[in-house]
Write an enzyme that holds these catalytic residues in place. Structure first.
Site, PDB file in Angstrom:
ATOM      1  N   CYS A   1      52.681  52.789  65.305  1.00 56.55           N
ATOM      2  CA  CYS A   1      52.602  51.318  65.300  1.00 56.55           C
ATOM      3  C   CYS A   1      53.712  50.740  64.422  1.00 56.55           C
ATOM      4  CB  CYS A   1      51.261  50.851  64.743  1.00 56.55           C
ATOM      5  SG  CYS A   1      49.838  51.396  65.653  1.00 56.55           S
TER       6      CYS A   1
ATOM      7  N   ASP B   1      77.422  50.867  29.304  1.00 56.36           N
ATOM      8  CA  ASP B   1      77.381  52.200  29.920  1.00 56.36           C
ATOM      9  C   ASP B   1      77.426  52.111  31.441  1.00 56.36           C
ATOM     10  OD1 ASP B   1      76.924  53.590  27.388  1.00 56.36           O
ATOM     11  OD2 ASP B   1      74.962  52.636  27.440  1.00 56.36           O
TER      12      ASP B   1
ATOM     13  N   ASP C   1      73.039  57.862  25.747  1.00 50.11           N
ATOM     14  CA  ASP C   1      73.870  57.060  24.851  1.00 50.11           C
ATOM     15  C   ASP C   1      73.114  56.944  23.536  1.00 50.11           C
ATOM     16  OD1 ASP C   1      75.903  55.140  24.052  1.00 50.11           O
ATOM     17  OD2 ASP C   1      74.324  53.654  24.260  1.00 50.11           O
TER      18      ASP C   1
ATOM     19  N   ASP D   1      72.131  51.347  27.976  1.00 39.74           N
ATOM     20  CA  ASP D   1      71.557  50.003  27.892  1.00 39.74           C
ATOM     21  C   ASP D   1      71.881  49.137  29.108  1.00 39.74           C
ATOM     22  OD1 ASP D   1      74.187  49.327  27.550  1.00 39.74           O
ATOM     23  OD2 ASP D   1      73.998  48.763  25.445  1.00 39.74           O
TER      24      ASP D   1
END
Length: 728
Positions: free
Chosen positions: A6, A620, A414, A616
Site C-alpha cells: 500500500c 569543526d 575536538d 561544536d
C-alpha cells in the site's frame, strides 16, 4: 494502509504526478514526505490522486498531527468493532461447522453466519482490493479478498448444487468457517499491529505535549489575557507563573526565576534566569514569576524544530529499506502466481479428485504470505530507536545516520567545548597573605578584573563572584599589552594583575615554593597569573579550561565498546597532553587548524577506519563534513542541528556511547525483523502449498495460515518495541 505494498502504491502514485520530485511513505508512521514544485502541483491534487487508489491524505498545516491522531483513533475503534463483530459470528460458525458437519441444514446456517463476517465486517478488504485492481495494483487486501472470495464461492456452489459432486461419488464440502476465520484472524492481527504501531510514535507525542496550548499575553496597559499559542507573534510580552511551562522561545524582560531546562539540555539542576537571559519553549518555570518577550513562536521554536527533526528522521528510509521496497513491489503478484501454480500442480498430480486439496493449498498460500512483516520491519524499529534517542537529548538526523553510527570504529574528538567546558575557569588559588586580610584584597582584584576584557580576567571575575565577593572601587586603570593590568585602590596603593614578566617588572619577589607550584601548573597546560601590590606578590592563580565531569567515563565507555578515541586541538602540546593524560586518550594531535582536522579525518579513512567526528558544529565544520558520521555538541542550537547527522543537545559526551549503543541495537532489531520476515515467508509459503503433504500428509489449513500471518506482523512490531524498554 494495510501493508508495505500500500505504501509503495501511494508513493509511486504521488511520485508520478508532474511537479513532484520525490515522495516517500513511512508505512509505520502513516506519513508522506514530498518534495514538489507548488507552481506545478498542489497538495489538493496529490490528495485526489491518493483518493483515487483507495486512500486519503490529511492536509492540515495548523493541526496535522492532532488530525492524524484523531483519524488513527477513529480507525482503531472501527477496527475493534469489526474484529469483535467478526469473532462474535465466527465462534458459533465454528461450533456448527465442526459439531454438525454432515447435517443437511448445516451449510445454510454457516452461509448465514459467514455473509455478514465477509461483507460487513470484512468489507474493507474487498473494497480496497477492487480499487487496487482497477489501477493494475495489488496489496495484502487483494490476497485476503482473493483467498476468502475463492473459499466462499466454492462453498456457495457446493451448498447450492451438492448433487454435482454426489453424482461423481464425491462428498461436497463447504469451507465457510475457513473464509470467515481468515477475516477474523487478519482483523485481530491488524488490531494488535495498529495498537503496537501507536506505541512506536509515543516519543513524538511526548515532545509535542511539552508545548502549552495557551499563554497569558500582557497587553500595553499591563492587563493579562489568555490566548491560544497560534495567536502569538514575535515581540509579544507573555507572563509566566511558577510551575508553568514556557510557551515560546524568548528573553526574560521583567522578573527573575529558576527554570528546569532538562528537556532541552538534560541538566537536572534548574537554571537561574534574570532579565536578558534566554528561555525555551516547553521548559518549566519553577520559583519566581517573570515576563518574557517572544522571539520565536510556532514552528520557529527550538522545540518545534526538534519535533520536526525527529518526525523527518522517523519517516526517513534506511539504505536497507531500498531492498525491501524492491521485494514489496513484486511480492503480491509473485504470491498470486505461486498460488495459481500450487493449484495447477495439485490438479496435475492427482486429477480433479484433488480439487479440494488444491483449493485449500492455493487459499493457504494467498493467506500466509505477509507483506506487512516486510513493510513494518525497518520503519517500526527506526521510529522506536530515533524516538528513544530524542528522549535522551540525542537528535539523529535520519535513518542513514543511525545505520552508519553503529558501524564506526574510530571517534575523533575536538577538545575545546567537547571534552572540556570551552571556557577558562580558575582551578586553584595560592594566597601569600593571612586569611584575615584576604577579603579586601579580593574585592580590589574583582574591581580590577571587571574592567579588563581579557578571557582570563573573565575567569577570575566568575570565580570571585561565585565566592560572594563584592567589587571595590578602583581608579587609574591601565592595560599593559601582553603583560596584564594595573589599577589604584582606594588606599592609594598600586595593584597589578598579570604574567611573571609583570611581577619581575614591579620587582616582586617570587618564593621558591610558589615558583615550583607555578611550574607544575604550567606543565599541566594551565595558565598562571599573579596578583600583587607594588613589589609585594599577594597571590597566584591557575586558570584552565576544565574537563567536563563526564568526559573521562565517556572515553572509557567508547573504548570498552571497541572504538578507538582520538583528540584534536588548536591548543599547545603541553595543554593537549595534560588533557589526554587526564582522560586516558592515547591518540592526539595539537596545534591543528580547521584544514588540519579535515586532513586528519581523511588520513584515518585512508587506513580503512570508519570515523565519527565530534565537534561544536561551527569551527569543526570541514572535519564534520568529511567524517562518515558527524556529531555536534550543542544545546539544540540551529547550527548544530543543521550541520550534524547527530546532535548531542546536552553537550554531555556521555550521550555519545549511548547513541552508538542505541544505533547498534536499532540496526540489530531491523536485521532481526527482516530476517524473520523473509524466513517466515520462505518457510510459510511452501508449507501452505503442501510441500510436506506427499511425505507426511501435513496440509496447512487456511485458518492456521491466517493466524500465522497475523502473528508474523505483530511479532515484528513487538520486537521493535523491545527498544523502548532497553536500558542505555
Amino acid at each position: 494502509m494495510s501493508c508495505a505494498v500500500c505504501a509503495a502504491s501511494v508513493e509511486s502514485t504521488v511520485r508520478a504526478l508532474p511537479g513532484v520530485y520525490e515522495a516517500s511513505v513511512n508505512f509505520a508512521a502513516a506519513t508522506l514526505t514530498v518534495e514538489f514544485d507548488p507552481e506545478e502541483v498542489t497538495l489538493g491534487r496529490m490528495r485526489e490522486a491518493v483518493q483515487a487508489i483507495g486512500y486519503d491524505l490529511i492536509i492540515d498545516e495548523e493541526n496535522a498531527v492532532e488530525a492524524q491522531e484523531r483519524e488513527q483513533r477513529r480507525h482503531y475503534r472501527a477496527l475493534l468493532r469489526r474484529t469483535l463483530g467478526a469473532w462474535a459470528l465466527c465462534i458459533p460458525l465454528m461450533v456448527v461447522g465442526m459439531g454438525w458437519m454432515h447435517a443437511e441444514w448445516s451449510p445454510w446456517v454457516q452461509l448465514g453466519l459467514t455473509i455478514p463476517v465477509l461483507f460487513v465486517f470484512g468489507r474493507g478488504f474487498y473494497v480496497t482490493g477492487w480499487r487496487q485492481a482497477r489501477h493494475g495494483k495489488a496489496n495484502m487486501d487483494t490476497l485476503v479478498a482473493l483467498s476468502t472470495g475463492i473459499a466462499f464461492l466454492f462453498s456457495l456452489f457446493n451448498t447450492l448444487f451438492p448433487e454435482v459432486w454426489r453424482a461423481r461419488g464425491l462428498e461436497p464440502h463447504v469451507y465457510y468457517e475457513a473464509a470467515a476465520m481468515i477475516v477474523a484472524f487478519v482483523s485481530v492481527g491488524k488490531l494488535l499491529e495498529e495498537r503496537a504501531k501507536g506505541s512506536t510514535s509515543s516519543a513524538i507525542r511526548k515532545l509535542m505535549g511539552l508545548q502549552p496550548k495557551t499563554a497569558r499575553l500582557v497587553e500595553a496597559d499591563g492587563t493579562e489575557r489568555e490566548v491560544p499559542i497560534a495567536q502569538l507573534r514575535p515581540g509579544d510580552r507573555i507572563a509566566v507563573r511558577p510551575g508553568e511551562r514556557i510557551p515560546v522561545d524568548g528573553r526574560v524582560a521583567e522578573g527573575a526565576s529558576y527554570v528546569d531546562e532538562s528537556m532541552i539540555s538534560g541538566e537536572p539542576l534548574p537554571v537561574s534566569k534574570k532579565p536578558g537571559d534566554r528561555v525555551w519553549t516547553g521548559t518549566i518555570n519553577q520559583r519566581g514569576a517573570f515576563v518574557l518577550e517572544a522571539q520565536a513562536v510556532g514552528a520557529g521554536t527550538v522545540l518545534a524544530r526538534i519535533v520536526e527533526m525527529v518526525q523527518l528522521a522517523q519517516g526517513s528510509k534506511a539504505p536497507v529499506q531500498r531492498t525491501v521496497d524492491r521485494v514489496s513491489a513484486v511480492f503480491v503478484p509473485t504470491v498470486i502466481g505461486i498460488s495459481v501454480v500450487t493449484f495447477v500442480v495439485w490438479i496435475a498430480c492427482g486429477g480433479w479428485a484433488n480439487l479440494t486439496y488444491a483449493l485449500l493449498a492455493a487459499v493457504s498460500v494467498l493467506v500466509i504470505a505477509c507483506p506487512c512483516a516486510l513493510g513494518l520491519a525497518t520503519p517500526t524499529a527506526l521510529m522506536v530507536g530515533i524516538g528513544r534517542a530524542a528522549e535522551r537529548q540525542i537528535l539523529i538526523k535520519d535513518a542513514f545516520a543511525l545505520e552508519h553510527l553503529c558501524r564506526i570504529d574510530t571517534v575523533v574528538l575536538d577538545k575545546t567545548g567537547t571534552l572540556t567546558e570551552g571556557r577558562p575557569a580558575v582551578t586553584e588559588w595560592l594566597w601569600l597573605v593571612p586569611e584575615a586580610v584576604r577579603g579586601g584584597l579580593q574585592a580590589i582584584l574583582l574591581g580590577a578584573e571587571q574592567k579588563s576584557e581579557h578571557p582570563l580576567a573573565a575567569a577570575v571575575v566568575v570565580a570571585l563572584s561565585e565566592a560572594g565577593v563584592s567589587a571595590a572601587e578602583v581608579t587609574d586603570f591601565r592595560s599593559l599589552t601582553g603583560k596584564g593590568i594595573a589599577v589604584r585602590g582606594a588606599d592609594g596603593e598600586e595593584y597589578w594583575v598579570g604574567s611573571r614578566a609583570l611581577a619581575v617588572e614591579y620587582g616582586a619577589e617570587i618564593p621558591d615554593g610558589v615558583s615550583r607550584q607555578t611550574e607544575v601548573w604550567q606543565a599541566a597546560g594551565k595558565s598562571v597569573i599573579g596578583y600583587g601590590r607594588g613589589a609585594e606578590l599577594l597571590a597566584v592563580a591557575a586558570i584552565a579550561d576544565p574537563v567536563k565531569p563526564t568526559s573521562a567515563e565517556a572515553v572509557r565507555e567508547l573504548e570498552r565498546m571497541g572504538i578507538e578515541v582520538h583528540m584534536l586541538t588548536g591548543d599547545g602540546r603541553n595543554t593537549a597532553e595534560a588533557v589526554a593524560r587526564e582522560l586516558g586518550i592515547g591518540h592526539l594531535r595539537a596545534e591543528v587548524l580547521p584544514d588540519d582536522k579535515e586532513r586528519y579525518v581523511q588520513e584515518l579513512q585512508a587506513r580503512g577506519r570508519r570515523v565519527a567526528m565530534v565537534g561544536d558544529g561551527i569551527n569543526d565544520s570541514q572535519a564534520l563534513a568529511r567524517a562518515d558520521v558527524s556529531v555536534a555538541m550543542g544545546r539544540g542550537t540551529d547550527i548544530a542541528m543543521d550541520v550534524a547527522m547527530v546532535t548531542l543537545m546536552s553537550s554531555d559526551l556521555a550521550r555519545l556511547p549511548q547513541a552508538v549503543l542505541l544505533s547498534r541495537r536499532t540496526v540489530r532489531a531491523i536485521r532481526q525483523n527482516l530476517f524473520w520476515a523473509f524466513v517466515y515467508n520462505l518457510i510459510g509459503i511452501p508449507l501452505a502449498a503442501g510441500v510436506l503433504y506427499p511425505a507426511y500428509g501435513i496440509l496447512l489449513s487456511p485458518m492456521l495460515a491466517s493466524a500465522a500471518m497475523a502473528f508474523s506482523s505483530v511479532s515484528v512490531v513487538l520486537n521493535s518495541l523491545r527498544l523502548k524498554w532497553s536500558k542505555f
